[in-house]
Design a protein around this motif. Structure first.
Motif, PDB file in Angstrom:
ATOM      1  N   ASP A   1       0.830  -1.206   0.000  1.00  0.00           N
ATOM      2  CA  ASP A   1       0.000   0.000   0.000  1.00  0.00           C
ATOM      3  C   ASP A   1       0.866   1.258   0.000  1.00  0.00           C
ATOM      4  O   ASP A   1       0.594   2.214  -0.708  1.00  0.00           O
ATOM      5  CB  ASP A   1      -0.923   0.035   1.221  1.00  0.00           C
ATOM      6  N   PHE A   2       1.907   1.255   0.824  1.00  0.00           N
ATOM      7  CA  PHE A   2       2.750   2.431   0.989  1.00  0.00           C
ATOM      8  C   PHE A   2       3.705   2.650  -0.187  1.00  0.00           C
ATOM      9  O   PHE A   2       4.245   3.723  -0.343  1.00  0.00           O
ATOM     10  CB  PHE A   2       3.560   2.318   2.288  1.00  0.00           C
ATOM     11  N   SER A   3       3.932   1.650  -1.003  1.00  0.00           N
ATOM     12  CA  SER A   3       4.908   1.793  -2.079  1.00  0.00           C
ATOM     13  C   SER A   3       4.317   2.376  -3.352  1.00  0.00           C
ATOM     14  O   SER A   3       5.035   2.589  -4.330  1.00  0.00           O
ATOM     15  CB  SER A   3       5.573   0.446  -2.369  1.00  0.00           C
ATOM     16  N   ALA A   4       3.033   2.677  -3.351  1.00  0.00           N
ATOM     17  CA  ALA A   4       2.395   3.229  -4.553  1.00  0.00           C
ATOM     18  C   ALA A   4       3.064   4.518  -4.998  1.00  0.00           C
ATOM     19  O   ALA A   4       3.274   4.740  -6.195  1.00  0.00           O
ATOM     20  CB  ALA A   4       0.905   3.453  -4.305  1.00  0.00           C
ATOM     21  N   GLY A   5       3.413   5.383  -4.062  1.00  0.00           N
ATOM     22  CA  GLY A   5       4.058   6.646  -4.409  1.00  0.00           C
ATOM     23  C   GLY A   5       5.408   6.443  -5.050  1.00  0.00           C
ATOM     24  O   GLY A   5       5.759   7.136  -6.012  1.00  0.00           O
ATOM     25  N   THR A   6       6.180   5.485  -4.552  1.00  0.00           N
ATOM     26  CA  THR A   6       7.490   5.212  -5.129  1.00  0.00           C
ATOM     27  C   THR A   6       7.343   4.661  -6.539  1.00  0.00           C
ATOM     28  O   THR A   6       8.088   5.046  -7.448  1.00  0.00           O
ATOM     29  CB  THR A   6       8.276   4.233  -4.236  1.00  0.00           C
ATOM     30  N   ARG A   7       6.372   3.787  -6.738  1.00  0.00           N
ATOM     31  CA  ARG A   7       6.133   3.256  -8.087  1.00  0.00           C
ATOM     32  C   ARG A   7       5.725   4.366  -9.050  1.00  0.00           C
ATOM     33  O   ARG A   7       6.211   4.445 -10.175  1.00  0.00           O
ATOM     34  CB  ARG A   7       5.070   2.155  -8.059  1.00  0.00           C
ATOM     35  N   ALA A   8       4.849   5.254  -8.613  1.00  0.00           N
ATOM     36  CA  ALA A   8       4.402   6.357  -9.470  1.00  0.00           C
ATOM     37  C   ALA A   8       5.553   7.311  -9.770  1.00  0.00           C
ATOM     38  O   ALA A   8       5.652   7.847 -10.875  1.00  0.00           O
ATOM     39  CB  ALA A   8       3.247   7.105  -8.809  1.00  0.00           C
ATOM     40  N   ALA A   9       6.433   7.516  -8.808  1.00  0.00           N
ATOM     41  CA  ALA A   9       7.560   8.440  -8.981  1.00  0.00           C
ATOM     42  C   ALA A   9       8.517   7.970 -10.065  1.00  0.00           C
ATOM     43  O   ALA A   9       9.197   8.782 -10.696  1.00  0.00           O
ATOM     44  CB  ALA A   9       8.309   8.615  -7.662  1.00  0.00           C
ATOM     45  N   ALA A  10       8.564   6.688 -10.310  1.00  0.00           N
ATOM     46  CA  ALA A  10       9.467   6.151 -11.333  1.00  0.00           C
ATOM     47  C   ALA A  10       9.113   6.670 -12.725  1.00  0.00           C
ATOM     48  O   ALA A  10       9.958   6.673 -13.616  1.00  0.00           O
ATOM     49  CB  ALA A  10       9.443   4.629 -11.311  1.00  0.00           C
ATOM     50  N   ASP A  11       7.876   7.127 -12.908  1.00  0.00           N
ATOM     51  CA  ASP A  11       7.435   7.634 -14.209  1.00  0.00           C
ATOM     52  C   ASP A  11       7.450   9.161 -14.296  1.00  0.00           C
ATOM     53  O   ASP A  11       6.959   9.725 -15.273  1.00  0.00           O
ATOM     54  CB  ASP A  11       6.019   7.133 -14.508  1.00  0.00           C
ATOM     55  N   ALA A  12       8.001   9.834 -13.295  1.00  0.00           N
ATOM     56  CA  ALA A  12       8.025  11.303 -13.296  1.00  0.00           C
ATOM     57  C   ALA A  12       8.928  11.838 -14.402  1.00  0.00           C
ATOM     58  O   ALA A  12       9.850  11.157 -14.862  1.00  0.00           O
ATOM     59  CB  ALA A  12       8.507  11.809 -11.932  1.00  0.00           C
ATOM     60  N   ASP A  13       8.668  13.070 -14.801  1.00  0.00           N
ATOM     61  CA  ASP A  13       9.450  13.708 -15.865  1.00  0.00           C
ATOM     62  C   ASP A  13      10.829  14.154 -15.403  1.00  0.00           C
ATOM     63  O   ASP A  13      11.743  14.273 -16.214  1.00  0.00           O
ATOM     64  CB  ASP A  13       8.693  14.916 -16.425  1.00  0.00           C
ATOM     65  N   ASP A  14      10.955  14.463 -14.121  1.00  0.00           N
ATOM     66  CA  ASP A  14      12.247  14.903 -13.597  1.00  0.00           C
ATOM     67  C   ASP A  14      12.355  14.500 -12.129  1.00  0.00           C
ATOM     68  O   ASP A  14      11.363  14.100 -11.506  1.00  0.00           O
ATOM     69  CB  ASP A  14      12.430  16.422 -13.775  1.00  0.00           C
ATOM     70  N   LEU A  15      13.557  14.589 -11.591  1.00  0.00           N
ATOM     71  CA  LEU A  15      13.798  14.143 -10.216  1.00  0.00           C
ATOM     72  C   LEU A  15      13.031  14.962  -9.186  1.00  0.00           C
ATOM     73  O   LEU A  15      12.440  14.377  -8.262  1.00  0.00           O
ATOM     74  CB  LEU A  15      15.299  14.122  -9.914  1.00  0.00           C
ATOM     75  N   PRO A  16      12.988  16.301  -9.275  1.00  0.00           N
ATOM     76  CA  PRO A  16      12.175  17.037  -8.297  1.00  0.00           C
ATOM     77  C   PRO A  16      10.715  16.577  -8.276  1.00  0.00           C
ATOM     78  O   PRO A  16      10.117  16.454  -7.211  1.00  0.00           O
ATOM     79  CB  PRO A  16      12.316  18.497  -8.751  1.00  0.00           C
ATOM     80  N   SER A  17      10.155  16.303  -9.452  1.00  0.00           N
ATOM     81  CA  SER A  17       8.773  15.817  -9.502  1.00  0.00           C
ATOM     82  C   SER A  17       8.658  14.435  -8.868  1.00  0.00           C
ATOM     83  O   SER A  17       7.678  14.140  -8.175  1.00  0.00           O
ATOM     84  CB  SER A  17       8.279  15.753 -10.950  1.00  0.00           C
TER      85      SER A  17
ATOM     86  N   GLU B   1      15.291  -2.187   2.757  1.00  0.00           N
ATOM     87  CA  GLU B   1      16.247  -2.339   1.656  1.00  0.00           C
ATOM     88  C   GLU B   1      15.523  -2.377   0.304  1.00  0.00           C
ATOM     89  O   GLU B   1      16.006  -1.810  -0.679  1.00  0.00           O
ATOM     90  CB  GLU B   1      17.086  -3.601   1.846  1.00  0.00           C
ATOM     91  N   GLN B   2      14.380  -3.028   0.271  1.00  0.00           N
ATOM     92  CA  GLN B   2      13.576  -3.068  -0.955  1.00  0.00           C
ATOM     93  C   GLN B   2      13.170  -1.653  -1.355  1.00  0.00           C
ATOM     94  O   GLN B   2      13.264  -1.261  -2.528  1.00  0.00           O
ATOM     95  CB  GLN B   2      12.354  -3.945  -0.708  1.00  0.00           C
ATOM     96  N   TRP B   3      12.711  -0.874  -0.397  1.00  0.00           N
ATOM     97  CA  TRP B   3      12.311   0.510  -0.642  1.00  0.00           C
ATOM     98  C   TRP B   3      13.531   1.325  -1.095  1.00  0.00           C
ATOM     99  O   TRP B   3      13.461   2.102  -2.055  1.00  0.00           O
ATOM    100  CB  TRP B   3      11.683   1.087   0.618  1.00  0.00           C
ATOM    101  N   ARG B   4      14.660   1.125  -0.436  1.00  0.00           N
ATOM    102  CA  ARG B   4      15.871   1.860  -0.797  1.00  0.00           C
ATOM    103  C   ARG B   4      16.296   1.551  -2.233  1.00  0.00           C
ATOM    104  O   ARG B   4      16.684   2.455  -2.974  1.00  0.00           O
ATOM    105  CB  ARG B   4      16.994   1.522   0.188  1.00  0.00           C
ATOM    106  N   ARG B   5      16.224   0.290  -2.618  1.00  0.00           N
ATOM    107  CA  ARG B   5      16.570  -0.070  -4.001  1.00  0.00           C
ATOM    108  C   ARG B   5      15.640   0.628  -4.997  1.00  0.00           C
ATOM    109  O   ARG B   5      16.080   1.111  -6.047  1.00  0.00           O
ATOM    110  CB  ARG B   5      16.528  -1.589  -4.194  1.00  0.00           C
ATOM    111  N   ALA B   6      14.349   0.684  -4.670  1.00  0.00           N
ATOM    112  CA  ALA B   6      13.390   1.326  -5.568  1.00  0.00           C
ATOM    113  C   ALA B   6      13.678   2.821  -5.699  1.00  0.00           C
ATOM    114  O   ALA B   6      13.646   3.374  -6.808  1.00  0.00           O
ATOM    115  CB  ALA B   6      11.962   1.095  -5.070  1.00  0.00           C
ATOM    116  N   VAL B   7      13.980   3.471  -4.596  1.00  0.00           N
ATOM    117  CA  VAL B   7      14.280   4.904  -4.639  1.00  0.00           C
ATOM    118  C   VAL B   7      15.611   5.146  -5.347  1.00  0.00           C
ATOM    119  O   VAL B   7      15.734   6.056  -6.171  1.00  0.00           O
ATOM    120  CB  VAL B   7      14.276   5.522  -3.220  1.00  0.00           C
ATOM    121  N   ALA B   8      16.605   4.326  -5.068  1.00  0.00           N
ATOM    122  CA  ALA B   8      17.907   4.465  -5.745  1.00  0.00           C
ATOM    123  C   ALA B   8      17.737   4.303  -7.249  1.00  0.00           C
ATOM    124  O   ALA B   8      18.398   5.010  -8.032  1.00  0.00           O
ATOM    125  CB  ALA B   8      18.903   3.447  -5.200  1.00  0.00           C
TER     126      ALA B   8
END
Length: 193
Positions: A67-83, A129-136
């Motif tokens: 449930d909490f990882s939805a934001g990280t998944r959506a962020a992977a499709d952002a146009d730029d890093l600040p977004s 660690e899973q979350w960290r890998r996704a953000v990295a």
């Protein structure tokens, strides 16, 4: 109460445990409370979860993290890093507001409450660690080298975790707003830091 008719009693219990863990921590949730909340058969707890509370909390952690990882998944499709950063932080802001500051990070709840349970501690570490890998991976997608992306990921996660805790205590999203401003500003400056 978690009474989704499309879920089996066992699934309802795991989902109830996930919600209750985010609200009360692990020690604040009992097996009977989980069964009652899910309107599940109390007599089946041992059959559904032969590993007891450790098993149900491990499974609940996975549900809560999804449930909490939805934001990280959506962020992977952002146009730029600040977004991308704004999307991740906003997902946490929405969780706090949607739950009237009653729900926190399920991984943090596990770490704080079950330091005596090595299997649950290891499970929490694995999810961090899973979350960290996704953000990295997001940082890598915007040109950061592997080592720098790994460091930036732990900075983002640590900042959000701390801000979410302070936000819950103060019942205000201001700590998350501040973290977002600082991390976005850092991202705009790029790799020079």
């Amino acid at each position: 109460m978690t009474t989704d008719p499309d879920r089996s009693p066992r699934e309802r219990m795991v989902h109830s445990a996930a919600r209750m863990m985010r609200e009360r921590g692990v020690t604040g949730v009992g097996m009977r409370q989980i069964a009652a909340d899910a309107q599940g058969p109390r007599g089946s707890l041992q059959r559904y979860f032969p590993g007891g509370k450790t098993q149900v909390m491990s499974e609940a952690l996975d549900v809560a993290v999804a449930d909490f990882s939805a934001g990280t998944r959506a962020a992977a499709d952002a146009d730029d890093l600040p977004s991308a950063i704004a999307i991740v932080v906003d997902s946490w802001r929405r969780v706090l507001l949607d739950n009237d500051f009653g729900a926190g990070c399920p991984i943090a709840a596990l770490v704080v409450d079950v330091s005596e349970s090595e299997p649950l501690r290891v499970r929490a570490h694995d999810r961090f660690e899973q979350w960290r890998r996704a953000v990295a991976s997001i940082y890598r997608g915007f040109g950061y080298d592997r080592a720098r992306a790994w460091d930036e990921a732990i900075l983002l996660i640590s900042a959000i975790e701390g801000a979410a805790l302070v936000a819950r205590a103060g019942r205000t999203v201001e700590p998350l707003d501040a973290v977002e401003r600082l991390l976005v500003d850092r991202a705009r400056r790029g790799h020079a830091d």
